[in-house]
Motif scaffolding. Structure first.
Motif, PDB file in Angstrom:
ATOM      1  N   TYR A 228       0.815  -1.214   0.000  1.00  0.00           N
ATOM      2  CA  TYR A 228       0.000   0.000   0.000  1.00  0.00           C
ATOM      3  C   TYR A 228       0.851   1.268   0.000  1.00  0.00           C
ATOM      4  N   GLY A 229       2.157   1.124  -0.025  1.00  0.00           N
ATOM      5  CA  GLY A 229       3.026   2.282  -0.007  1.00  0.00           C
ATOM      6  C   GLY A 229       3.254   2.861  -1.395  1.00  0.00           C
ATOM      7  N   GLU A 230       3.904   4.020  -1.425  1.00  0.00           N
ATOM      8  CA  GLU A 230       4.171   4.684  -2.703  1.00  0.00           C
ATOM      9  C   GLU A 230       5.078   3.846  -3.598  1.00  0.00           C
ATOM     10  N   SER A 231       5.998   3.069  -2.999  1.00  0.00           N
ATOM     11  CA  SER A 231       6.941   2.284  -3.796  1.00  0.00           C
ATOM     12  C   SER A 231       6.246   1.190  -4.599  1.00  0.00           C
ATOM     13  N   SER A 232       5.055   0.775  -4.164  1.00  0.00           N
ATOM     14  CA  SER A 232       4.350  -0.304  -4.869  1.00  0.00           C
ATOM     15  C   SER A 232       3.192   0.202  -5.726  1.00  0.00           C
ATOM     16  N   SER A 233       2.968   1.491  -5.750  1.00  0.00           N
ATOM     17  CA  SER A 233       1.827   2.046  -6.474  1.00  0.00           C
ATOM     18  C   SER A 233       1.894   1.726  -7.966  1.00  0.00           C
ATOM     19  N   ASN A 234       0.793   1.163  -8.503  1.00  0.00           N
ATOM     20  CA  ASN A 234       0.611   0.845  -9.925  1.00  0.00           C
ATOM     21  C   ASN A 234       1.508  -0.288 -10.421  1.00  0.00           C
ATOM     22  N   LEU A 263       5.806  -5.671 -12.626  1.00  0.00           N
ATOM     23  CA  LEU A 263       5.961  -4.779 -13.774  1.00  0.00           C
ATOM     24  C   LEU A 263       5.480  -3.388 -13.404  1.00  0.00           C
ATOM     25  N   THR A 264       6.181  -2.379 -13.923  1.00  0.00           N
ATOM     26  CA  THR A 264       5.741  -0.998 -13.734  1.00  0.00           C
ATOM     27  C   THR A 264       4.571  -0.708 -14.672  1.00  0.00           C
ATOM     28  N   ALA A 265       3.970   0.465 -14.513  1.00  0.00           N
ATOM     29  CA  ALA A 265       2.836   0.840 -15.351  1.00  0.00           C
ATOM     30  C   ALA A 265       3.219   0.877 -16.829  1.00  0.00           C
ATOM     31  N   SER A 266       4.492   1.164 -17.115  1.00  0.00           N
ATOM     32  CA  SER A 266       4.958   1.221 -18.503  1.00  0.00           C
ATOM     33  C   SER A 266       5.367  -0.143 -19.038  1.00  0.00           C
ATOM     34  N   GLY A 267       5.298  -1.179 -18.193  1.00  0.00           N
ATOM     35  CA  GLY A 267       5.646  -2.528 -18.642  1.00  0.00           C
ATOM     36  C   GLY A 267       7.066  -2.956 -18.348  1.00  0.00           C
ATOM     37  N   LYS A 268       7.852  -2.117 -17.691  1.00  0.00           N
ATOM     38  CA  LYS A 268       9.227  -2.467 -17.360  1.00  0.00           C
ATOM     39  C   LYS A 268       9.243  -3.494 -16.237  1.00  0.00           C
ATOM     40  N   ARG A 269      10.050  -4.553 -16.410  1.00  0.00           N
ATOM     41  CA  ARG A 269      10.154  -5.598 -15.398  1.00  0.00           C
ATOM     42  C   ARG A 269      11.047  -5.118 -14.266  1.00  0.00           C
ATOM     43  N   LEU A 270      10.466  -5.006 -13.089  1.00  0.00           N
ATOM     44  CA  LEU A 270      11.198  -4.516 -11.930  1.00  0.00           C
ATOM     45  C   LEU A 270      11.759  -5.663 -11.099  1.00  0.00           C
ATOM     46  N   VAL A 271      11.002  -6.753 -11.021  1.00  0.00           N
ATOM     47  CA  VAL A 271      11.401  -7.921 -10.223  1.00  0.00           C
ATOM     48  C   VAL A 271      11.060  -9.174 -10.993  1.00  0.00           C
ATOM     49  N   SER A 272      11.960 -10.149 -10.960  1.00  0.00           N
ATOM     50  CA  SER A 272      11.702 -11.469 -11.524  1.00  0.00           C
ATOM     51  C   SER A 272      12.448 -12.484 -10.666  1.00  0.00           C
ATOM     52  N   GLN A 273      11.699 -13.249  -9.886  1.00  0.00           N
ATOM     53  CA  GLN A 273      12.321 -14.226  -9.002  1.00  0.00           C
ATOM     54  C   GLN A 273      11.346 -15.356  -8.702  1.00  0.00           C
ATOM     55  N   VAL A 285       5.155  -6.169  -0.524  1.00  0.00           N
ATOM     56  CA  VAL A 285       5.729  -6.160  -1.866  1.00  0.00           C
ATOM     57  C   VAL A 285       7.018  -5.345  -1.953  1.00  0.00           C
ATOM     58  N   SER A 286       7.171  -4.330  -1.099  1.00  0.00           N
ATOM     59  CA  SER A 286       8.386  -3.509  -1.147  1.00  0.00           C
ATOM     60  C   SER A 286       9.627  -4.322  -0.823  1.00  0.00           C
ATOM     61  N   ARG A 287       9.448  -5.448  -0.086  1.00  0.00           N
ATOM     62  CA  ARG A 287      10.590  -6.299   0.239  1.00  0.00           C
ATOM     63  C   ARG A 287      11.108  -7.063  -0.968  1.00  0.00           C
ATOM     64  N   LEU A 288      10.264  -7.182  -1.988  1.00  0.00           N
ATOM     65  CA  LEU A 288      10.690  -7.854  -3.215  1.00  0.00           C
ATOM     66  C   LEU A 288      11.415  -6.905  -4.158  1.00  0.00           C
ATOM     67  N   ILE A 289      11.228  -5.608  -3.941  1.00  0.00           N
ATOM     68  CA  ILE A 289      11.815  -4.606  -4.833  1.00  0.00           C
ATOM     69  C   ILE A 289      13.258  -4.319  -4.417  1.00  0.00           C
ATOM     70  N   PRO A 290      14.205  -4.418  -5.338  1.00  0.00           N
ATOM     71  CA  PRO A 290      15.597  -4.102  -4.980  1.00  0.00           C
ATOM     72  C   PRO A 290      15.699  -2.676  -4.447  1.00  0.00           C
ATOM     73  N   PRO A 291      16.408  -2.472  -3.350  1.00  0.00           N
ATOM     74  CA  PRO A 291      16.521  -1.117  -2.788  1.00  0.00           C
ATOM     75  C   PRO A 291      17.255  -0.199  -3.762  1.00  0.00           C
ATOM     76  N   PHE A 333      26.004  -4.732  -2.436  1.00  0.00           N
ATOM     77  CA  PHE A 333      24.961  -5.413  -1.685  1.00  0.00           C
ATOM     78  C   PHE A 333      24.198  -4.367  -0.883  1.00  0.00           C
ATOM     79  N   SER A 334      23.227  -4.809  -0.073  1.00  0.00           N
ATOM     80  CA  SER A 334      22.253  -3.877   0.508  1.00  0.00           C
ATOM     81  C   SER A 334      22.858  -2.802   1.404  1.00  0.00           C
ATOM     82  N   ASN A 335      23.857  -3.135   2.225  1.00  0.00           N
ATOM     83  CA  ASN A 335      24.449  -2.117   3.102  1.00  0.00           C
ATOM     84  C   ASN A 335      25.899  -1.820   2.731  1.00  0.00           C
TER      85      ASN A 335
END
Length: 468
Positions: A228-234, A263-273, A285-291, A333-335
């Motif tokens: 429900y956050g902005e990072s996952s919108s659309n 996929l983003t609204a434009s069709g770009k693949r953001l995550v594939s796993q 869902v934000s945990r699936l998105i690369p930071p 990596f993440s940190n």
């Protein structure tokens, strides 16, 4: 769910003071951090100037005057502040009035014509921020209206939210949570209003929703992915190549191993796993998105001291060194933090040679690469532990005419290789501005007078950085 204390503010008690009194009473009786608190406000909304140029949102009470909104309306900021005084870690604030969401910041002409028939609302995006540990649900998004319907006996969202408490057990675990009831209402409202009203939610809950409105968890529910956050919108969710839904929403899936795509609204693949989903699992869902990576530039000034008497007296006396570095957070990596640095040092001293005091000037130029980790100690404080290596060029000039018989070179230069272990404590002053305290022990391998020598030094200082 059974609630020990219910405070209702009906038609006879809807003045500004009554509403504030009810919320303050909740704060007083909330003595346990595990209490569940829900505040539901179904009213009208408007705007007013808290101070010149400072436009804020207000809830309209029964005694609010249109020409005195600032004095007689209920400032949404004040509701947040009182709500934040509640000790509970599980609390929900629900706004069922017009344009209380966080989407579009304007009302178009077609919607403006409907205002006379519908609840009055907000025409600009709010300025205040929502406190963490609080779920804020809004009956409509920006540029939309919170529609009322006589057939339903009030506003559409309230009707379907109440229905969702009875029917909204999406993952079939025996309990209806706050987000499940909202998700049920969100979908029903969207179709009932032909897409004109899209309720929104803002939540900072980690893991499964702990706020149960009805029933109890008596069996393991189906796995679900929610956002429900902005990072996952659309963002569109695909499971094994098939569309399953669009965020913000809660999407219930079956147990098993699946190929997940975002996929983003434009069709770009953001995550594939590939994910192995288990019963009862709830994935934000934000945990699936690369930071995202952050890029920064940093200026530093350090005091340098070499632990070799000859080197200090004849080549590199203690002094200040200025630096400029460019870095990237989350590169490897993440940190992770990695970067390149450039430094310059200028020192002046005297050499005692054959009873003469010979003044000299030294210039040092450095370039380096570094990488390491950063640890978030507190929300605005982080600690960086780095490994650094590089090369340096040293140039020394005698600023005194030495007699020829002394055979003393007036110009000398050499190069060195070094490795260090920098440590930096950073404090975030503003959102993108950091202030740091630096400490670096290091070893230099330097060729001086045709001899290879190793020199140990320690530097400490301050830095200021800007990242985006």
């Amino acid at each position: 769910a059974d609630y020990e204390k219910i405070i209702l503010v009906g038609k006879e008690r809807t003045k500004r003071s009554d509403i504030l009194y009810a919320i303050n009473e909740l704060s007083k009786i909330n003595s346990n951090v595990d209490d569940t608190i829900i505040v539901y406000i179904s009213s009208h909304g408007t705007l007013g100037y808290k101070s010149p140029g400072d436009l804020r949102r207000y809830v309209v009470a029964s005694d609010t005057k249109k020409d005195m909104v600032e004095q007689t309306g209920l400032l949404v900021d004040d509701l947040y502040k009182v709500f934040d005084t509640c000790k509970s870690r599980k609390k929900v604030l629900i706004f069922a009035f017009c344009h209380s969401g966080k989407g579009k910041s304007y009302l178009n002409d077609d919607l403006s014509k409907m205002v006379s028939k519908l609840k009055s609302g907000f025409f600009v995006k709010p300025i205040e921020e929502v406190s963490k540990a609080t779920i804020v649900i809004s009956a409509s998004s920006w540029g939309e209206v919170a529609i009322e319907d006589d057939k339903l006996g009030g506003d559409v969202y309230t009707y379907y939210f109440a229905e969702g408490i009875e029917k909204g057990d999406l993952n079939q675990d025996g309990a209806v949570t706050i987000t499940e009831a909202h998700e049920y209402a969100r979908e029903k409202v969207y179709y009932y209003t032909n897409g004109m009203q899209k309720p929104s939610i803002e939540t900072f809950i980690e893991g499964a929703d702990p706020i149960i409105l009805r029933g109890s968890i008596n069996r393991t529910g189906k796995p679900l992915i929610f956002g429900y956050g902005e990072s996952s919108s659309n963002l569109k969710l695909l499971v094994n190549g098939r569309p399953k839904g669009v965020f913000p929403s809660t999407i219930v899936l079956d147990e098993g191993e699946f190929d997940i795509e975002l996929l983003t609204a434009s069709g770009k693949r953001l995550v594939s796993q590939r994910l192995n989903l288990k019963s009862g699992e709830a994935i934000e869902v934000s945990r699936l998105i690369p930071p995202p990576r952050y890029y920064g530039v940093e200026f530093s000034i350090n005091y340098v001291n070499y632990f070799n008497d000859i080197l200090k007296s004849e080549l590199l006396p203690p002094g200040l060194k200025g630096g400029l570095s460019f870095y990237v957070r989350r590169l490897l990596f993440s940190n992770n933090i990695s970067g390149i640095g450039l430094s310059y040092y200028n020192g002046n001293d005297h050499i005692l040679y054959k009873n003469m005091s010979i003044p000299y000037n030294t210039n040092l130029f450095e370039s380096s690469l570094y990488t390491g980790i950063y640890l978030d100690i507190y929300p605005d404080i982080s600690l960086s532990l780095l490994v650094k290596s590089g090369i340096a060029y040293v140039n020394r000039d005698i600023t005194f005419d030495v007699p020829e018989e002394y055979k003393y070179e007036s110009h000398q230069n050499c190069s060195s290789y070094f490795a260090g272990l920098p440590v930096q404590l950073n404090y975030t002053i503003f959102h993108h501005l950091n202030l740091g305290i630096d400490f670096e022990p290091r070893m230099d391998v330097m060729v001086v007078d045709n001899k290879t020598n190793q020199y140990f030094s320690i530097s400490s200082g301050i830095s200021i950085g800007l990242e985006y």
